[in-house]
Design an enzyme around this catalytic site. Sequence first.
Site, PDB file in Angstrom:
ATOM      1  N   GLU A 192      82.247  15.017   2.738  1.00  0.00           N
ATOM      2  CA  GLU A 192      82.284  15.387   4.158  1.00  0.00           C
ATOM      3  C   GLU A 192      80.890  15.747   4.649  1.00  0.00           C
ATOM      4  O   GLU A 192      80.111  16.392   3.951  1.00  0.00           O
ATOM      5  CB  GLU A 192      83.232  16.576   4.347  1.00  0.00           C
ATOM      6  CG  GLU A 192      83.587  16.868   5.790  1.00  0.00           C
ATOM      7  CD  GLU A 192      84.726  17.873   5.906  1.00  0.00           C
ATOM      8  OE1 GLU A 192      84.636  18.742   6.786  1.00  0.00           O
ATOM      9  OE2 GLU A 192      85.682  17.800   5.103  1.00  0.00           O
ATOM     10  N   ASP A 221      79.446  17.394   8.362  1.00  0.00           N
ATOM     11  CA  ASP A 221      80.000  17.973   9.591  1.00  0.00           C
ATOM     12  C   ASP A 221      78.961  18.482  10.577  1.00  0.00           C
ATOM     13  O   ASP A 221      77.955  19.082  10.171  1.00  0.00           O
ATOM     14  CB  ASP A 221      80.849  19.218   9.266  1.00  0.00           C
ATOM     15  CG  ASP A 221      82.055  18.928   8.433  1.00  0.00           C
ATOM     16  OD1 ASP A 221      83.146  18.806   8.990  1.00  0.00           O
ATOM     17  OD2 ASP A 221      81.902  18.855   7.209  1.00  0.00           O
ATOM     18  N   GLU A 233      80.088  21.264  13.186  1.00  0.00           N
ATOM     19  CA  GLU A 233      81.179  22.096  13.682  1.00  0.00           C
ATOM     20  C   GLU A 233      80.625  23.045  14.739  1.00  0.00           C
ATOM     21  O   GLU A 233      79.694  23.813  14.456  1.00  0.00           O
ATOM     22  CB  GLU A 233      81.825  22.895  12.555  1.00  0.00           C
ATOM     23  CG  GLU A 233      82.687  22.057  11.627  1.00  0.00           C
ATOM     24  CD  GLU A 233      83.432  22.881  10.605  1.00  0.00           C
ATOM     25  OE1 GLU A 233      84.571  22.530  10.269  1.00  0.00           O
ATOM     26  OE2 GLU A 233      82.870  23.894  10.130  1.00  0.00           O
TER      27      GLU A 233
END
Length: 347
Positions: free
Chosen positions: A113, A115, A117
């Site tokens: 992953e 990200d 965010e």
Amino acid sequence: MAAKARVSLTGLLVAATWACLSVVAASAFDVPTVAFEERFSPLFGDGNLVRSSDDRSVRLLLDRRSGSGFVSSDYYLHGFFSASIKLPKDYTAGVVVAFYLSNGDVYEKTHDELDFEFLGSRWGGQWRVQTNVYGNGSTSHGREERYLLPFDPTLEAHSYSVLWAPTHIIFYIDDTPIREVIRHPDMAGDFPAKPMAVYATIWDGSAWATDGGKYKVNYKYAPFASDFSELAIVGSRADPVLRVPRRHGVHQDLLGLMTADYAVMTPQKRAAMRAFRARQMTYTVCYDAVRYADGPFPECDNSDEERESFSAWGESKTVVMRPRARGRRRGRKAAAGARARADVSSS
């Protein structure tokens, strides 16, 4: 007084460097954008996902009923992934907006992953952004960093991009690099290496997003709306199980990816990145000696001088979020108005 003046001057120079380099970099990446239906499909949320009439932008909504999100129609093995995002305004505590790559639906326990965010706050416009790097299910020893944004992300859209190459990862905001992760041999499986899809979501993160879950989503301010536009994917479509590029359809050769502007860290870009991090970074895993007592991760480029600016928890001692002084501003305006009325009366 002289020390305060030096600090102030340094802050101005850092801000000026960020602004100037952002303007230069903004025109550096010539990346084609795509219509939603070309590369994406709805993920969840039904009516809370609203596509524009020209299919070039998407609005994601969060209300009491549901959040929403979309996902790429294919998986990609390396590439450059970008979106212009405008975040919800006003009170947004507990709200999470995310733009990320993942293969969690294929590799449930060993997923990769990358990200962005975005974490809402009690004060409108003061969003924090967190970047994550997980490989082979390494969330228990994840590589997180958090930053304040040097602008109000609710007033207009800004671009957020990820370069994922076999040798390194670069996170960009408005085409200025904010984080670089260079693959180190000792990272082993912690470096993302399996094909990933591209996701965008908005959801209720009340349990953790704002001050560790102290402040929850207040649906009095709903719906919370985040706009995604200028969607871009430059990469090779890949089979997520076989982990090899598909030979049909869109294919991006690895040499072309590795030599593109967004994959090369020039001295100018590195200076912009250091300026951003010095001014905006509130937490880095590289100085978190409490969570990781055995020492920093192998890819961390730490220095004794920089370490002094961070606590043992990896939190910055100097970069902190402060509430906007709205009352004081109103007070100054009221005082100015009173002085103006007094001047008129005396004239």
